[in-house]
Write a protein that holds these residues in place. Structure first.
Motif, PDB file in Angstrom:
ATOM      1  N   LEU A  17       0.845  -1.198   0.000  1.00 19.80           N
ATOM      2  CA  LEU A  17       0.000   0.000   0.000  1.00 19.80           C
ATOM      3  C   LEU A  17       0.877   1.243   0.000  1.00 19.80           C
ATOM      4  CD1 LEU A  17      -2.578  -0.956   2.796  1.00 19.80           C
ATOM      5  CD2 LEU A  17      -3.057  -0.810   0.341  1.00 19.80           C
ATOM      6  N   GLY A  21      -3.162   4.930   1.439  1.00 18.11           N
ATOM      7  CA  GLY A  21      -3.842   3.647   1.587  1.00 18.11           C
ATOM      8  C   GLY A  21      -3.627   3.065   2.975  1.00 18.11           C
ATOM      9  N   SER A  25      -6.468   2.232   5.740  1.00 18.22           N
ATOM     10  CA  SER A  25      -6.554   0.870   6.253  1.00 18.22           C
ATOM     11  C   SER A  25      -6.450   0.840   7.777  1.00 18.22           C
ATOM     12  CB  SER A  25      -5.458   0.007   5.625  1.00 18.22           C
ATOM     13  OG  SER A  25      -5.589  -1.330   6.033  1.00 18.22           O
ATOM     14  N   TYR A  69       5.019   2.769  -2.544  1.00 19.17           N
ATOM     15  CA  TYR A  69       4.288   1.638  -1.973  1.00 19.17           C
ATOM     16  C   TYR A  69       5.228   0.853  -1.060  1.00 19.17           C
ATOM     17  CZ  TYR A  69       0.415   2.290  -5.232  1.00 19.17           C
ATOM     18  OH  TYR A  69      -0.647   2.797  -5.922  1.00 19.17           O
TER      19      TYR A  69
END
Length: 113
Positions: A17, A21, A25, A69
């Motif tokens: 992620l 993100g 989450s 990421y």
């Protein structure tokens, strides 16, 4: 392990992620109880990379901005698993103690909140 670290590692357990993100989450995983600020998150991510619990998976440019990421590596998965087991043991101990308390209250005819 701090709660925020546990939740960050948990967020990364299923898939890589990017920062936003991860923020989303963590908020979902904690049912809204934990809302990380971006500065806090990126400091934690840097620390987790240094500790070799997570790695940069990839970087991509989106609207002229670099999106990085992160992914959980094997060491991070092992640390997360150990912490999850520890939390399960502690929760079971709390359940046992609360059951004893409730049992004592019932035997004396007094149940208080």
């Amino acid at each position: 392990m701090h709660e925020s670290t546990f939740l960050i590692l948990t967020a990364l357990a299923a898939q890589p992620l990017h920062g936003y993100g991860i923020l989303q989450s963590v908020q979902e995983l904690s049912a809204g109880d934990v809302k990380l600020r971006p500065g806090t998150l990126y400091g934690a991510l840097d620390r987790l990379v240094e500790q070799r619990l997570i790695e940069v998976d990839r970087e991509e440019a989106v609207d002229g901005r670099l999106r990085r990421y992160y992914r959980l590596n094997n060491a991070g998965a092992a640390a997360l698993q150990a912490q999850a087991e520890r939390l399960h043991r502690h929760a079971a101990a709390a359940d046992t103690q609360l059951s004893r308390r409730l049992g004592d209250a019932l035997s004396f005819g007094t149940v208080t909140a």
